[in-house]
Design an enzyme around this catalytic site. Structure first.
Site, PDB file in Angstrom:
ATOM      1  N   HIS A 163      -7.055   6.684   3.575  1.00  0.00           N
ATOM      2  CA  HIS A 163      -6.758   5.302   2.836  1.00  0.00           C
ATOM      3  C   HIS A 163      -7.691   5.019   1.885  1.00  0.00           C
ATOM      4  CE1 HIS A 163      -5.382   1.258   2.005  1.00  0.00           C
ATOM      5  NE2 HIS A 163      -4.903   1.122   3.278  1.00  0.00           N
ATOM      6  N   LYS A 211       5.728  -0.117  -7.071  1.00  0.00           N
ATOM      7  CA  LYS A 211       5.032  -0.486  -8.077  1.00  0.00           C
ATOM      8  C   LYS A 211       5.746  -0.314  -9.393  1.00  0.00           C
ATOM      9  CE  LYS A 211       0.990   1.939  -9.526  1.00  0.00           C
ATOM     10  NZ  LYS A 211       1.053   1.897 -10.913  1.00  0.00           N
TER      11      LYS A 211
END
Length: 917
Positions: free
Chosen positions: A145, A575
């Protein structure tokens, strides 16, 4: 007191106790004035959140602004640690409730394996289970991550506290034992309080590998084999045909950590080799420990119980010369297996010990053969019960994990492959400019080269650093296949795949290193396109149809059992096009892919690139899998697990086991149960699909107009959120942006979502929905509301979409977001953009309530409401503190203490929100 309140009283009690012990630790370390200051802020925050008391809000704001930098840091730490403790208490309460449900013999809960299996038997489809498991493949895939905020040391402290809470639930304690437990709990919280939240140096890739592998220690190595055993027992109890049956290896946990080099220059061939070596050492060390325990248990004397001839032969080959075990053939056999495995560890990981004359295992299958000898001897001599304990779990572990532990995926951006192939062609055919060719010319050139026996690479040529690195990592894969087996690195994923040539370029690179053989059209890894943007999702089905029409590519698929995996990107599509359009385009892409694959008779496996947050495709996995369109699962599914979601799901063994079960249960149900439930009802299906298309179009325009079409929005984003500070954190080995720019297009989806979560706006998880519904109702005044309500009631896809948005809105706070907006220096820009955002937020809330019939957010999810009620009074002050710290920092007070305070606030808010990035 209502039933739910009674059930939750234990949770409230745990939270109060943990809070009290944390308060004691703070008082002892910082003194009474500091404790009272922190407690005053806590009480104000609770008063405001509980009573919506504006006077409390004003007092809270004044109290926070009056804090010195040191006092601000103390408060931030205190509230951050409380959020961590609240997470522990909630996890333990979930386990407590689940265990109480099972102990009471209540009907299986939705999402459990017993519920799914029971549904299949009740539907009369028991016969289909055998076929299902023969072809099934379920795989959560751990990924590093880029904005992971929690240190491993903090996780270790949390797990120690969780074990103590669990002990109180499971053991009937004497007063003295209860007192000792409380003292240990206090010590654990003191240790947590004194453990540094922040990293002092940036994570390396191998640090990320170590962090990822820690979840195998806690959960995966033990709980996954137990899941297999539990399911086998469950099936045998329902149908005698499953008695003594062993299920195929339909579930594995994969990884990207150490193989994902998209935008990460630190993942090299040497890192790949180190990752695989570390994984091998982890699993071999586990096997060796289990063998030692097994040998201590199987102290069976030959004089008391016979053994099989193969077992006796295995014992005779052992170098165990102890006179104390001369008549204990099982122990001697296991000693010999241990010695061979220890020698194998020397070869594969460089650790261990190889005794003279001891041959290492060439493959995990050889180890399994020896363990099978032990198992068969026990069963054939009336000791079936002994074979079904630790030995059963170890045999399954060897089947599932082999010598490589986790299948490691490679991932790279298509632009890199394109440049590398272009350089290879330029070297072999001077004057050829590959990048200038159109798509059809590229396909023609690539196919010709793939059919040719020659290699483009030359040992005498000098290549760029990028090309050398790419070729080296593919060569490292070939080495790994020889050393660990082909299952060690089975997949090559192409980010930003947008054409057939993107697939053929990877095929060509595989050919260059011997992973693809031109003469037999065999390829040793799966070539997997990742369709990420809205345009790529729309083009994906046509790209696959074109590829399937190429005889050479079709030949490669024949060597892969006529199966093609396709990865769908939830993060970048969101996005790119916003929450609603991303979900809809993904759904449509799946439907079209199912049609294309059926036409060409290719088996489809979808790999869902979901993040932790709703803005990146997150949300409950069970509902998400069941909401897939008909034919999209087909017994096979992979999906990513990332960052804090991995911690939340797999740090605790029982929670981890439950999450593994959920994936299997959902896959069984979506594959074997009637598919009609997964689609809009036939009577209204066409209308629902048309309505969704209309909603998506409006939502897309609203989202893109704000994010990409509004002058100054980029400035607004960078000034109203903590994105700049996130980019500077020591929180991952990968940069926050793909390029050195502040462009939103170049920003990675994870920091984009995390930044909006930190300011409590959660914009990627809802923006555009309100405008879409308003426009739809205006265009359909007579029946628009009824159509939308029908979609919510009848269509799992739409239900799941709105359920996830509901959760996002419940975690949002437009008033707190307004405080962050005040950080934007240009008042005109600030007012123009935040006014639009606030209006869309209100419209979205109204639209959600209209469609669902709810009077308040999360009305149908009392557990989430409870969680919000418990933790928001501790998150709200962190947001106020963060705004104040950002003001000071951006005004020039940029000392180490200010940076630390901001970083601590990011940790605390992320911990409190949990699925935030």
């Amino acid at each position: 007191m209502q039933m739910n309140e009674v059930k939750d009283e234990l949770l409230s009690s745990d939270i109060r106790q943990l809070g009290r012990l944390l308060g004691d630790a703070i008082r002892n370390h910082l003194g009474d004035p500091a404790f009272e200051r922190i407690e005053h802020v806590r009480q104000l925050a609770i008063r405001f959140r509980r009573d919506n008391d504006e006077a409390a809000r004003a007092q809270l704001s004044d109290a926070l602004q009056a804090l010195s930098q040191e006092e601000t840091t103390q408060l931030t730490r205190a509230f951050s640690y409380f959020s961590l403790l609240a997470n522990i208490a909630e996890d333990q309460h979930h386990i407590r409730r689940t265990r109480a449900h099972l102990i009471a013999g209540s009907p299986p809960r939705q999402g459990s394996l017993s519920h799914a299996v029971g549904n299949v038997f009740d539907a009369g489809k028991a016969d289909a289970l055998e076929t299902f498991f023969e072809d099934a493949f379920v795989s959560p895939v751990f990924t590093a991550h880029p904005t992971e905020v929690q240190r491993k040391s903090i996780q270790n402290c949390q797990m120690a506290i969780a074990r103590l809470l669990s002990e109180r639930d499971r053991v009937q304690m004497t007063p003295e034992e209860a007192e000792q437990n409380e003292e240990a709990l206090g010590r654990g919280i003191v240790t947590l309080w004194q453990t540094r939240l922040l990293r002092t140096s940036k994570l390396s890739v191998m640090d990320e590998v170590a962090n990822g592998l820690s979840f195998y220690d806690h959960t995966i190595l033990r709980e996954l084999p137990k899941l297999y055993s539990s399911l086998e027992t469950m099936l045998a109890q329902r149908d005698a045909r499953w008695e003594d049956a062993e299920l195929p290896n339909f579930m594995k946990v994969g990884s990207w950590i150490g193989g994902d080099r998209d935008g990460n220059p630190f993942v090299t061939a040497d890192i790949l080799r180190s990752t695989l070596q570390t994984q091998a050492d982890k699993v071999l060390d586990f096997y060796l420990g289990e063998l030692r325990k097994l040998a201590s248990q199987l102290s069976l004397a030959q004089i008391l119980n016979a053994c099989s001839e193969p077992l006796r032969a295995l014992a005779e080959r052992s170098a165990d010369a102890s006179p104390h075990r001369v008549d204990e053939p099982y122990r001697r056999a296991l000693h010999g297996i241990h010695a061979r495995l220890d020698a194998t560890r020397v070869v594969l990981s460089g650790k261990g010990r190889q005794a003279d004359g001891v041959q290492p295992y060439a493959a995990a299958a050889e180890l399994l053969t020896d363990l099978d000898v032990v198992q068969h001897s026990l069963v054939s001599n009336g000791l079936r019960a002994l074979a079904r304990g630790r030995l059963r779990q170890l045999r399954r572990a060897v089947k599932v994990f082999g010598f490589s532990l986790a299948p490691l995926d490679l991932r790279q951006n298509s632009d890199v492959h394109e440049r590398v192939v272009g350089e290879l062609f330029a070297g072999a055919q001077p004057g050829l400019v590959y990048l200038d060719l159109d798509e059809e010319q590229r396909i023609s050139l690539l196919l010709a080269e793939l059919e040719s026996p020659r290699l483009l690479t030359s040992p005498y040529a000098q290549y760029s650093e990028e090309t050398t690195s790419e070729l080296d990592i593919f060569r490292a894969v070939r080495e790994a296949h020889v050393k660990y087996g082909k299952e060690s690195v089975p997949n090559c994923i192409i980010s930003k795949a947008a054409s057939v040539s993107d697939l053929l370029e990877v095929a060509l690179l595989l050919k260059e290193v011997g992973l693809l053989r031109q003469d037999s059209r065999e390829v040793d890894v799966n070539i997997i396109p990742l369709f990420e943007t809205i345009d790529d999702l729309r083009a994906g089905p046509a790209i696959m149809a074109r590829a399937f029409g190429l005889p050479f590519y079709r030949g490669l698929l024949e060597s892969r059992a006529d199966q093609q995996e396709v990865m769908l990107g939830y993060s970048d599509s969101n996005k790119d096009g916003g929450f609603l359009t991303s979900g809809w385009e993904l759904y449509k892409a799946e439907i079209e892919l199912v049609t294309v694959f059926k036409q060409y008779q290719i088996k489809l496996r979808l790999f869902h690139g979901r993040g932790g947050s709703v803005g990146r495709g997150g949300g409950p996995s069970y509902e998400a899998i069941l909401a897939q369109p008909a034919g999209a699962v087909q017994g096979q599914i992979r999906l990513t697990e990332q960052g804090e979601v991995i911690t939340a799901k797999y740090a605790n063994p029982e929670v981890g086991r439950r999450n593994l079960e959920v994936l299997v249960a959902a896959t069984i149900q979506s594959t074997l149960l009637p598919q009609a439930q997964l689609q809009p009802k036939a009577s209204a299906g066409a209308g629902h699909l048309a309505a969704m298309e209309e909603l998506s179009g409006t939502a897309l325009n609203a989202y893109r107009d704000l994010v990409y079409g509004t002058e100054g929005f980029e400035q607004y984003f960078w000034e109203s959120t903590v994105i700049a500070e996130i980019a500077a954190l020591n929180i991952g080995s990968r940069p926050a942006s793909r390029k050195k720019s502040t462009s939103i297009e170049d920003l990675r989806a994870i920091p984009w979502v995390l930044s909006w979560a930190q300011c409590r706006l959660m914009l990627p998880g809802w923006f555009g929905f309100g405008s879409a519904v308003q426009a739809y109702l205006a265009a359909h005044p007579a029946d628009g509301a009824d159509v939308l309500r029908g979609m919510y009631t009848d269509w799992p896809f739409f239900t799941s979409l709105l359920s996830n948005m509901d959760m996002v809105l419940a975690k949002s706070d437009i008033a707190i977001a307004g405080k962050y907006a005040e950080l934007v220096k240009d008042k005109v820009l600030r007012d123009a953009i935040f006014t639009r955002i606030r209006a869309e937020y209100a419209a979205t809330l109204d639209a959600l309530k209209l469609i669902t019939g709810q009077e308040e957010l999360q009305q149908a999810n009392p557990l989430m409401q409870r969680s919000i009620r418990n933790r928001f009074p501790y998150i709200d002050p962190l947001n106020h503190v963060q705004v104040e710290l950002l003001k000071r920092f951006r005004e020039g007070k940029q000392d180490a203490a200010a940076r630390t305070g901001i970083h601590l606030s990011i940790n605390g808010i992320a911990a409190g929100l949990r699925n935030s990035g």
